[in-house]
Write an enzyme that holds these catalytic residues in place. Structure first.
Site, PDB file in Angstrom:
ATOM      1  N   GLU A 208       0.824  -1.206   0.000  1.00 60.41           N
ATOM      2  CA  GLU A 208       0.000   0.000   0.000  1.00 60.41           C
ATOM      3  C   GLU A 208       0.862   1.262   0.000  1.00 60.41           C
ATOM      4  O   GLU A 208       0.385   2.349   0.326  1.00 60.41           O
ATOM      5  CB  GLU A 208      -0.946  -0.004   1.194  1.00 60.41           C
ATOM      6  CG  GLU A 208      -1.861  -1.222   1.170  1.00 60.41           C
ATOM      7  CD  GLU A 208      -3.053  -1.113   2.099  1.00 60.41           C
ATOM      8  OE1 GLU A 208      -3.176  -0.096   2.801  1.00 60.41           O
ATOM      9  OE2 GLU A 208      -3.858  -2.048   2.105  1.00 60.41           O
ATOM     10  N   ASP A 314     -12.879  -5.265  10.891  1.00 63.33           N
ATOM     11  CA  ASP A 314     -12.705  -5.508   9.451  1.00 63.33           C
ATOM     12  C   ASP A 314     -12.981  -6.992   9.185  1.00 63.33           C
ATOM     13  O   ASP A 314     -14.098  -7.369   8.788  1.00 63.33           O
ATOM     14  CB  ASP A 314     -11.275  -5.102   9.042  1.00 63.33           C
ATOM     15  CG  ASP A 314     -10.908  -5.513   7.620  1.00 63.33           C
ATOM     16  OD1 ASP A 314     -11.801  -5.912   6.859  1.00 63.33           O
ATOM     17  OD2 ASP A 314      -9.714  -5.450   7.251  1.00 63.33           O
ATOM     18  N   LYS A 339     -15.717  -2.515   3.060  1.00 62.59           N
ATOM     19  CA  LYS A 339     -15.002  -2.827   1.806  1.00 62.59           C
ATOM     20  C   LYS A 339     -16.022  -3.448   0.863  1.00 62.59           C
ATOM     21  O   LYS A 339     -16.460  -4.590   1.092  1.00 62.59           O
ATOM     22  CB  LYS A 339     -13.892  -3.833   2.077  1.00 62.59           C
ATOM     23  CG  LYS A 339     -12.730  -3.325   2.911  1.00 62.59           C
ATOM     24  CD  LYS A 339     -11.859  -4.517   3.345  1.00 62.59           C
ATOM     25  CE  LYS A 339     -10.503  -4.107   3.857  1.00 62.59           C
ATOM     26  NZ  LYS A 339      -9.807  -5.248   4.528  1.00 62.59           N
TER      27      LYS A 339
HETATM   28  C1  2PG Z   1      -7.064  -4.264   5.585  1.00 56.49           C
HETATM   29  C2  2PG Z   1      -6.788  -4.109   4.100  1.00 56.49           C
HETATM   30  C3  2PG Z   1      -6.358  -2.745   3.715  1.00 56.49           C
HETATM   31  P1  2PG Z   1      -6.371  -6.248   2.698  1.00 56.49           P
HETATM   32  O1  2PG Z   1      -6.714  -5.262   6.202  1.00 56.49           O
HETATM   33  O2  2PG Z   1      -7.727  -3.407   6.168  1.00 56.49           O
HETATM   34  O3  2PG Z   1      -5.270  -2.274   4.481  1.00 56.49           O
HETATM   35  O4  2PG Z   1      -5.875  -5.080   3.667  1.00 56.49           O
HETATM   36  O5  2PG Z   1      -6.974  -5.608   1.506  1.00 56.49           O
HETATM   37  O6  2PG Z   1      -5.119  -7.051   2.394  1.00 56.49           O
HETATM   38  O7  2PG Z   1      -7.370  -7.057   3.470  1.00 56.49           O
HETATM   39 MG    MG Z   2      -7.873  -4.574   8.034  1.00 55.75          MG
END
Ligand code: 2PG
Ligand code: MG
Length: 439
Positions: A208, A314, A339
Site C-alpha cells: 500500500e 474488518d 469494503k
Molecule cells: C485491511 C486491508 C487494507 P487487505 O486489512 O484493512 O489495508 O488489507 O486488503 O489485504 O485485506
Molecule cells: Mg484490516
C-alpha cells in the site's frame, strides 16, 4: 429518467499487485460506466467469494471464469433493468446466484457489474458519482472524510517485516481534507528520514506504499511514527494521531496470538492488556482487528478495555449486516470497516453503512491492498458520508487516484460555496460510545 441497461461487457485486467482481476463496462440508455474490482491479501474467511481459475495461468489467479460469468449469466440477469434503481440491479444479481457470498459466479464478477451499473446511472444523469450516491439518502449532503494514511507496513503487506499490518497517521486536527493530506505527507517524509538515519532502507515500499522495516518490536514502530509526527511540526494526539490495523486474524495461533517478529506468543487477555498499554503510551485513536475474526469473546474483552478509542472491525464484520448486527447486539467494537468487495454489491455495502450509522457505530470506507486505478471509493465516502476513509499511503497511483479524486471534490465544492469536512468529528461518535460511563 430511466437508464435501461443495454449492454454488459467484461475482461480480465490486473490489480496493483499484478494479479488478475475483473473489469466490466455497462452501457445504459444515455450513459456508460466502467469499474475494475480490488482484491485483499489479509482477507477474512467470511468475506464473499473471490472466484479464481486455478491451473497454471497467472499462477492459478486468473479470473477468466468470473469474466465469463459476467458475459453470460450476469449480463442476462441485468440487461433491461433500470440502472437508476441500484437495488433492482443488485437484486437481479443476487437472483442469478443466491448462494452465500456469491459462491457460484464469484463476488468479483458481481461487484464489477454492480459498480459499473452505478457509474453508468450517474453518467446518464450527468451528475458526479458522489452526488448520485448521496441522492439515495433523504437530504444527505456531501461530506469529505477524515483520511487514515498508511505510514509503516507489516504483516501480509510487507513480507511479515513486523507483526502489526498497518501503522497509520490520522490528521485529526486538520481543518480541511487538503490540509490533512499535506500533514500526512509531512509525517511520511519525516518517518522516511528517521528510518534512513536508523539505517533502514526506504526505497522499497510495501503493497500500500507504506515504509517497511524489520523493527526490533511493534512498539519500536509506534515510537518511530510518534517521533515522525513531532518532527513534522505537528502535535501528537491533537494535530495528528495514530491508528493501527493489527489484522490479528493473521496472528492467530490456536487460542493465542503469535508476535513472530518479537518471538512472543500471548493469550487474548495478555494481548489486549498490551494493546491497552500502547494506547496509554502513544497517541492511538483507532485500533482495527485487535483480535481474530472468530474470537468474539476476545473482541468483547477488547471492546471493554480499548473502547475509549475507536475499535474497528474488518475481518470480524466483513461488510456483512448479520455479523455487524451481532456486534451491535453484543456491544462488540464501535466502528466498522466497509469494503465493497467483501460483500459483492453496492447496495450490500450501503446497507452496512446504514446499519452502522443507525447504531452509533463509526464507518471507515476502505480500499484493498490489491487496488486499481479506479476512484469510485472516494465518491462513495463523500456521498455516503462515511466520515473516514483508508486508502494506503500518499504515493502509488492506485492510492493517489482516490486521494486526488477527494482533493478535486473538495476544491469543486469550495468553489461552489463550501465543502463539509468530517475532520476531528469523524472519530467522536466512536469515542463517545466507548467512553467509560457511556450508556
Ligand atoms: C485491511 C486491508 C487494507 P487487505 O486489512 O484493512 O489495508 O488489507 O486488503 O489485504 O485485506
Ligand atoms: Mg484490516
Amino acid at each position: 429518467m430511466t437508464a435501461l441497461i443495454t449492454r454488459v461487457d467484461a475482461w480480465e485486467a490486473l490489480d496493483s499487485r499484478g494479479n488478475p482481476t475483473v473489469a466490466c463496462a455497462v452501457e445504459v440508455a444515455g450513459g456508460q460506466g466502467q469499474a475494475v474490482v480490488p482484491s485483499g491479501a489479509s482477507t477474512g474467511a467470511h468475506e464473499a467469494v473471490e472466484l479464481r481459475d486455478g491451473g497454471d495461468r497467472y499462477g492459478g489467479k486468473g479470473v477468466l471464469g468470473a469474466v465469463a460469468n459476467v458475459q453470460t449469466v450476469l449480463a442476462e440477469a441485468v440487461t433491461g433493468i433500470d440502472a437508476d434503481d441500484q437495488h433492482a440491479v443488485d437484486e437481479a444479481l443476487r437472483a442469478a446466484d443466491p448462494t452465500p457470498g456469491f459462491g457460484q459466479v464469484g463476488a468479483n464478477a458481481v461487484l464489477a457489474v454492480s459498480l459499473a451499473a452505478c457509474l453508468a446511472a450517474a453518467d446518464a444523469e450527468r451528475v458526479p458519482l458522489y452526488r448520485w450516491l448521496a441522492a439515495g439518502s433523504a437530504g444527505a449532503t456531501p461530506l469529505l472524510p477524515l483520511p487514515m494514511v498508511n505510514i509503516l507496513s507489516g504483516g501480509a503487506h510487507a513480507g511479515g517485516a513486523i507483526d502489526v499490518q498497518d501503522f497509520l497517521v490520522v490528521p485529526v486536527g486538520a481543518d480541511s481534507f487538503a490540509q490533512a493530506v499535506e500533514w500526512a505527507w509531512r509525517v511520511r517524509r519525516a518517518a522516511a528520514d528517521l528510518m534512513d538515519a536508523a539505517g533502514h532502507g526506504t526505497a522499497l515500499v510495501a503493497d500500500e506504499g507504506g515504509l517497511a522495516a524489520p523493527f526490533a518490536s511493534n512498539r519500536a514502530a509506534l515510537e518511530l511514527l510518534t517521533q515522525a509526527i513531532e518532527r513534522s511540526g505537528l502535535a501528537p494526539g491533537s494535530d495528528a494521531a495514530v491508528a493501527i490495523d493489527v489484522a490479528a486474524t493473521q496472528l492467530v495461533d490456536g487460542d493465542r496470538y503469535a508476535l513472530a517478529s518479537e518471538g512472543r506468543s500471548l493469550g487474548a487477555d495478555e494481548w489486549v492488556a498490551e494493546l491497552a498499554d500502547w494506547c496509554a503510551r502513544f497517541p492511538i485513536v483507532s485500533i482495527e482487528d485487535p483480535l481474530g475474526e472468530d474470537d468474539w469473546t476476545g473482541w468483547a474483552t477488547a471492546t471493554k478495555a480499548l473502547g475509549h478509542v475507536q475499535v474497528l472491525g474488518d475481518d470480524l464484520f466483513v461488510t456483512n449486516t448479520e455479523r455487524l448486527a451481532r456486534g451491535v447486539e453484543e456491544g462488540i467494537a464501535n466502528a466498522v470497516l466497509v469494503k465493497p468487495n467483501q460483500t459483492g454489491t453496492v447496495s450490500g455495502a450501503r446497507r452496512v453503512v446504514d446499519l452502522a450509522q443507525r447504531s452509533g457505530y463509526a464507518t471507515v470506507l476502505s480500499a484493498r491492498s490489491g487496488e486499481t486505478e479506479d476512484a469510485w471509493l472516494a465518491d462513495m465516502a463523500v456521498g455516503w458520508r462515511t466520515g473516514q476513509i483508508k486508502v494506503g499511503s500518499v504515493m502509488r497511483s492506485e492510492r493517489t487516484a482516490k486521494w486526488n479524486r477527494l482533493l478535486r471534490i473538495e476544491a469543486e465544492l469550495d468553489r461552489a460555496g463550501g465543502s463539509d469536512y468530517a475532520g476531528r468529528g469523524a472519530l467522536e461518535p466512536a469515542i463517545r460510545l466507548g467512553a467509560p460511563g457511556a450508556p
